[in-house]
Design a protein around this motif. Structure first.
Motif, PDB file in Angstrom:
ATOM      1  N   ALA A 167       0.841  -1.204   0.000  1.00 41.60           N
ATOM      2  CA  ALA A 167       0.000   0.000   0.000  1.00 41.60           C
ATOM      3  C   ALA A 167       0.874   1.252   0.000  1.00 41.60           C
ATOM      4  O   ALA A 167       1.688   1.465   0.915  1.00 41.60           O
ATOM      5  N   ASN A 168       0.709   2.068  -1.010  1.00 41.71           N
ATOM      6  CA  ASN A 168       1.518   3.264  -1.150  1.00 41.71           C
ATOM      7  C   ASN A 168       1.266   4.269  -0.027  1.00 41.71           C
ATOM      8  O   ASN A 168       2.185   4.953   0.413  1.00 41.71           O
ATOM      9  N   TRP A 169       0.029   4.346   0.477  1.00 39.00           N
ATOM     10  CA  TRP A 169      -0.271   5.279   1.580  1.00 39.00           C
ATOM     11  C   TRP A 169       0.572   4.953   2.809  1.00 39.00           C
ATOM     12  O   TRP A 169       0.986   5.858   3.536  1.00 39.00           O
ATOM     13  N   ALA A 170       0.838   3.674   3.044  1.00 40.69           N
ATOM     14  CA  ALA A 170       1.629   3.277   4.205  1.00 40.69           C
ATOM     15  C   ALA A 170       3.072   3.735   4.052  1.00 40.69           C
ATOM     16  O   ALA A 170       3.718   4.146   5.021  1.00 40.69           O
ATOM     17  N   ARG A 171       3.570   3.671   2.837  1.00 39.39           N
ATOM     18  CA  ARG A 171       4.929   4.141   2.572  1.00 39.39           C
ATOM     19  C   ARG A 171       5.032   5.623   2.913  1.00 39.39           C
ATOM     20  O   ARG A 171       5.996   6.055   3.549  1.00 39.39           O
ATOM     21  N   TRP A 172       4.032   6.402   2.542  1.00 35.71           N
ATOM     22  CA  TRP A 172       4.039   7.831   2.833  1.00 35.71           C
ATOM     23  C   TRP A 172       3.824   8.098   4.320  1.00 35.71           C
ATOM     24  O   TRP A 172       4.410   9.041   4.876  1.00 35.71           O
ATOM     25  N   ALA A 173       3.012   7.281   4.986  1.00 36.66           N
ATOM     26  CA  ALA A 173       2.815   7.438   6.426  1.00 36.66           C
ATOM     27  C   ALA A 173       4.130   7.211   7.167  1.00 36.66           C
ATOM     28  O   ALA A 173       4.489   7.974   8.080  1.00 36.66           O
ATOM     29  N   VAL A 174       4.857   6.175   6.771  1.00 37.25           N
ATOM     30  CA  VAL A 174       6.163   5.908   7.379  1.00 37.25           C
ATOM     31  C   VAL A 174       7.105   7.073   7.094  1.00 37.25           C
ATOM     32  O   VAL A 174       7.843   7.516   7.986  1.00 37.25           O
ATOM     33  N   ALA A 175       7.088   7.593   5.893  1.00 41.05           N
ATOM     34  CA  ALA A 175       7.972   8.704   5.528  1.00 41.05           C
ATOM     35  C   ALA A 175       7.702   9.933   6.400  1.00 41.05           C
ATOM     36  O   ALA A 175       8.651  10.600   6.849  1.00 41.05           O
ATOM     37  N   VAL A 176       6.441  10.230   6.654  1.00 36.67           N
ATOM     38  CA  VAL A 176       6.103  11.392   7.484  1.00 36.67           C
ATOM     39  C   VAL A 176       6.627  11.199   8.907  1.00 36.67           C
ATOM     40  O   VAL A 176       7.274  12.090   9.478  1.00 36.67           O
ATOM     41  N   VAL A 177       6.383  10.032   9.474  1.00 41.53           N
ATOM     42  CA  VAL A 177       6.827   9.766  10.841  1.00 41.53           C
ATOM     43  C   VAL A 177       8.352   9.776  10.929  1.00 41.53           C
ATOM     44  O   VAL A 177       8.933  10.378  11.845  1.00 41.53           O
TER      45      VAL A 177
ATOM     46  N   GLY B 206      10.401  11.291   8.887  1.00 44.57           N
ATOM     47  CA  GLY B 206      10.832  12.671   8.675  1.00 44.57           C
ATOM     48  C   GLY B 206      10.759  13.494   9.947  1.00 44.57           C
ATOM     49  O   GLY B 206      11.691  14.248  10.275  1.00 44.57           O
ATOM     50  N   ILE B 207       9.682  13.334  10.699  1.00 40.27           N
ATOM     51  CA  ILE B 207       9.545  14.045  11.976  1.00 40.27           C
ATOM     52  C   ILE B 207      10.617  13.577  12.947  1.00 40.27           C
ATOM     53  O   ILE B 207      11.261  14.387  13.624  1.00 40.27           O
ATOM     54  N   ARG B 208      10.837  12.262  13.007  1.00 39.90           N
ATOM     55  CA  ARG B 208      11.841  11.722  13.929  1.00 39.90           C
ATOM     56  C   ARG B 208      13.241  12.226  13.582  1.00 39.90           C
ATOM     57  O   ARG B 208      14.018  12.586  14.464  1.00 39.90           O
ATOM     58  N   VAL B 209      13.579  12.258  12.309  1.00 37.80           N
ATOM     59  CA  VAL B 209      14.897  12.755  11.895  1.00 37.80           C
ATOM     60  C   VAL B 209      15.021  14.243  12.226  1.00 37.80           C
ATOM     61  O   VAL B 209      16.069  14.690  12.701  1.00 37.80           O
TER      62      VAL B 209
ATOM     63  N   GLY C  19      16.807   6.558  10.029  1.00 37.89           N
ATOM     64  CA  GLY C  19      15.755   7.219   9.265  1.00 37.89           C
ATOM     65  C   GLY C  19      16.120   7.370   7.799  1.00 37.89           C
ATOM     66  O   GLY C  19      15.290   7.130   6.916  1.00 37.89           O
ATOM     67  N   VAL C  20      17.357   7.755   7.545  1.00 38.69           N
ATOM     68  CA  VAL C  20      17.808   7.888   6.154  1.00 38.69           C
ATOM     69  C   VAL C  20      17.751   6.530   5.458  1.00 38.69           C
ATOM     70  O   VAL C  20      17.313   6.419   4.307  1.00 38.69           O
TER      71      VAL C  20
END
Length: 142
Positions: A80-90, A92-95, A121-122
């Motif tokens: 699911a592509n939405w999950a990939r973006w959800a992980v990216a947002v989280v 990104g915030i953590r980094v 994160g990277v």
């Protein structure tokens, strides 16, 4: 929203999904422990909080987070592509928070937690977005 049957999930995507699933299990364990622990002295020693109601509330929040992590892990495994973006947002915030910590807490010591958070994160972002296999996998699901 599943990738084509002949499209194998890349190892990097599997790795991210496994990490999310492990996080879900750990959050659930923490949540349950916070809810069932009634020893105020142990709560104060471990968490610095003496109010059991605060711990129960925190435990419920941890269980909710565990459920969300499990959902996102399942979605990552499913492509699911939405999950990939959800992980990216989280991530990104953590980094960003880790970077802020490094910049604002310059007391001469090395802050390994922040450095590892940034490096990890990277890697996660690369695993989900930076290689062709992962991008192809998620595009097939769309």
């Amino acid at each position: 929203d599943k990738p084509e049957e002949d499209m194998k999930r890349p190892g990097t995507v599997t790795f991210v999904g496994v990490l999310l699933a492990i996080g879900a299990v750990l959050n659930a364990a923490i949540g349950i422990a916070l809810i069932v622990e009634k020893d105020v002295e142990a709560l104060q020693d471990i968490f610095g909080v003496t109010d059991p109601n605060v711990m129960v509330t925190t435990g419920v929040v941890e269980l909710i987070i565990a459920g969300l992590l499990a959902l996102v892990a399942w979605a990552i495994f499913s492509g699911a592509n939405w999950a990939r973006w959800a992980v990216a947002v989280v991530i990104g915030i953590r980094v960003a928070v880790a970077g802020w910590w490094l910049i604002t807490h310059l007391d001469g010591g090395i802050h390994w937690n922040a450095i590892l958070s940034i490096a990890f994160g990277v890697f996660i972002l690369w695993a989900l977005f930076g290689n062709k296999e992962s991008s192809d996998y998620f595009e097939k699901a769309a």
